[in-house]
Design an enzyme around this catalytic site. Structure first.
Site, PDB file in Angstrom:
ATOM      1  N   LYS A   1     -46.830 -53.681  -5.613  1.00  0.00           N
ATOM      2  CA  LYS A   1     -45.881 -54.504  -4.901  1.00  0.00           C
ATOM      3  C   LYS A   1     -46.016 -54.406  -3.358  1.00  0.00           C
ATOM      4  O   LYS A   1     -45.421 -54.938  -2.534  1.00  0.00           O
ATOM      5  CB  LYS A   1     -44.229 -53.804  -5.103  1.00  0.00           C
ATOM      6  CG  LYS A   1     -44.014 -54.002  -6.618  1.00  0.00           C
ATOM      7  CD  LYS A   1     -42.700 -54.383  -7.135  1.00  0.00           C
ATOM      8  CE  LYS A   1     -42.557 -54.772  -8.275  1.00  0.00           C
ATOM      9  NZ  LYS A   1     -41.075 -55.245  -8.621  1.00  0.00           N
TER      10      LYS A   1
ATOM     11  N   THR B   1     -33.477 -55.575   0.756  1.00  0.00           N
ATOM     12  CA  THR B   1     -34.173 -56.007  -0.687  1.00  0.00           C
ATOM     13  C   THR B   1     -33.231 -55.164  -1.607  1.00  0.00           C
ATOM     14  O   THR B   1     -32.562 -54.306  -1.536  1.00  0.00           O
ATOM     15  CB  THR B   1     -35.555 -55.878  -0.894  1.00  0.00           C
ATOM     16  OG1 THR B   1     -36.062 -56.499  -2.182  1.00  0.00           O
ATOM     17  CG2 THR B   1     -36.176 -54.298  -1.000  1.00  0.00           C
TER      18      THR B   1
ATOM     19  N   SER C   1     -35.300 -51.378  -8.398  1.00  0.00           N
ATOM     20  CA  SER C   1     -35.410 -50.112  -8.826  1.00  0.00           C
ATOM     21  C   SER C   1     -36.277 -48.912  -8.524  1.00  0.00           C
ATOM     22  O   SER C   1     -36.282 -47.949  -8.790  1.00  0.00           O
ATOM     23  CB  SER C   1     -35.540 -50.456 -10.201  1.00  0.00           C
ATOM     24  OG  SER C   1     -36.927 -50.711 -10.676  1.00  0.00           O
TER      25      SER C   1
ATOM     26  N   GLN D   1     -39.912 -49.242  -2.253  1.00  0.00           N
ATOM     27  CA  GLN D   1     -40.926 -48.178  -1.538  1.00  0.00           C
ATOM     28  C   GLN D   1     -41.875 -49.041  -0.918  1.00  0.00           C
ATOM     29  O   GLN D   1     -42.168 -48.754   0.326  1.00  0.00           O
ATOM     30  CB  GLN D   1     -41.532 -47.533  -2.640  1.00  0.00           C
ATOM     31  CG  GLN D   1     -40.633 -46.354  -3.437  1.00  0.00           C
ATOM     32  CD  GLN D   1     -41.638 -45.566  -4.524  1.00  0.00           C
ATOM     33  OE1 GLN D   1     -41.275 -45.626  -5.594  1.00  0.00           O
ATOM     34  NE2 GLN D   1     -42.914 -45.160  -4.215  1.00  0.00           N
TER      35      GLN D   1
ATOM     36  N   GLY E   1     -41.468 -58.155 -15.917  1.00  0.00           N
ATOM     37  CA  GLY E   1     -39.994 -57.871 -15.460  1.00  0.00           C
ATOM     38  C   GLY E   1     -39.166 -58.783 -14.695  1.00  0.00           C
ATOM     39  O   GLY E   1     -38.959 -59.972 -15.589  1.00  0.00           O
ATOM     40  N   GLY E   2     -39.303 -58.898 -13.535  1.00  0.00           N
ATOM     41  CA  GLY E   2     -38.664 -60.076 -12.719  1.00  0.00           C
ATOM     42  C   GLY E   2     -39.684 -61.092 -12.747  1.00  0.00           C
ATOM     43  O   GLY E   2     -39.256 -62.387 -12.369  1.00  0.00           O
TER      44      GLY E   2
ATOM     45  N   ASN F   1     -45.789 -44.681  -9.820  1.00  0.00           N
ATOM     46  CA  ASN F   1     -44.598 -43.770  -9.611  1.00  0.00           C
ATOM     47  C   ASN F   1     -44.013 -43.306 -10.499  1.00  0.00           C
ATOM     48  O   ASN F   1     -42.931 -43.661 -11.084  1.00  0.00           O
ATOM     49  CB  ASN F   1     -43.708 -44.626  -8.406  1.00  0.00           C
ATOM     50  CG  ASN F   1     -44.655 -45.076  -7.199  1.00  0.00           C
ATOM     51  OD1 ASN F   1     -45.339 -44.389  -6.491  1.00  0.00           O
ATOM     52  ND2 ASN F   1     -44.651 -46.320  -6.972  1.00  0.00           N
TER      53      ASN F   1
END
Length: 306
Positions: free
Chosen positions: A45, A67, A70, A75, A171-172, A298
């Site tokens: 990301k 933004t 989750s 980050q 996911g998104g 992470n």
């Protein structure tokens, strides 16, 4: 896409590509893992966040960015903004992993906690846009973010242009859409497949129905995949993605453990999902050259499922 890479390529790590003889034997495929768990901020990301902030005007950057996330995009935005001298506000659901909240704070982001619903996330982010004039950065449904994400697949295809399949978690939808574009423009007849937890299989159902579907639950271990597709990435996915493979929670955990044990690297549950798909349907991949984006690393080490 070349313009995007020219803009952010020097700001991100060109992450390594690993392989495993054992995983190749188990799957019957020749598998290449693009290790975005080694990326700055710990996930792919960073690519989309940097590209989105870099494309803002000077005036917009002075007003800050906001933004909802989750964790991983939060980050990435916090670190990207800090590197570019921009204030960052991160709306995070209360059930986001503590390790990701801590990282956002360490990178200098301002955390606003909310209930674990998309409505709550969007409402809180909208309040900050209205009160502070900050520019909203969508974690997955913004073309600048999608194009930034695409540079991961672009790098992988530069290293291995012969790939038959490129697979990512979904996911998104921002990672899947971006890498579908990468495969379309830089691959050689490369099929794109998404992998998704069965508990939150909105992308699978969306491709079947032809419209964006939602989820009634968000309790998958793959915390980065609890969101739904968007109006920008869905048309790209509809056009360029061959299929979505659904996997169960125990299959995700088994794949997670396999990568930790055999590749000797730390990945988070979300990026174990395409590995689980590879192992679940080996007949689909047997004899093929498969690229998998390991999306992030992470992990809250106090909450491992094994």
């Amino acid at each position: 896409m070349e313009h995007t890479y020219a803009q952010i390529g020097h700001l991100v790590h060109r992450t390594p590509v690993l392989s495993s003889r054992l995983i190749n034997e188990i799957s019957g495929a020749e598998v290449y893992f693009k290790c975005e768990n080694f990326q700055k901020s710990g996930s792919f990301k960073m690519r989309g966040a940097l590209n989105a902030i870099s494309n803002l005007s000077s005036a917009q950057q002075r007003s800050g960015v906001v933004t909802h996330s989750s964790g991983n995009f939060g980050q990435a935005v916090a670190l990207s903004a800090a590197n570019l001298g921009v204030e960052a506000h991160i709306v995070m659901p209360i059930n986001a992993p503590d390790v990701k909240k801590k990282a956002v704070t360490q990178y200098g982001g301002n955390i606003i906690q909310c209930e674990a619903t998309l409505e709550a996330r969007e409402r809180n982010a909208g309040n900050i846009v209205a009160s502070k004039g900050a520019s909203f950065l969508h974690p997955s449904n913004q073309i600048e973010v999608i194009l930034g994400n695409a540079t991961a697949g672009m790098e992988l295809l530069q290293d291995h242009p012969e790939l038959d399949v490129l697979m990512t978690p979904v996911g998104g939808g921002g990672l899947l859409a971006g890498n579908a574009l990468a495969a379309h423009y830089f691959g050689q007849d490369c099929t794109v497949i998404g992998a998704e937890p069965a508990l939150v299989d909105d992308a699978y159902r969306s491709l079947l129905s032809g419209k964006i579907e939602g989820n009634t639950r968000t309790d998958t271990i793959a915390d980065g995949l609890r969101t739904t597709l968007g109006s920008v990435n869905f048309p790209i996915i509809t056009q360029l993605v061959d299929q979505i493979i659904r996997v169960e929670e125990d299959e995700i955990i088994s794949a997670l453990k396999l990568v930790w044990e055999r590749l000797k690297i730390i990945i988070e549950p979300s990026c174990a999902v395409p590995v689980a798909a590879l192992l679940k349907e080996p007949e689909k991949f047997r004899g093929k050259r498969v690229g998998i984006i390991l999306s992030g690393g992470n992990v809250d080490l106090s909450k491992l499922p094994f």
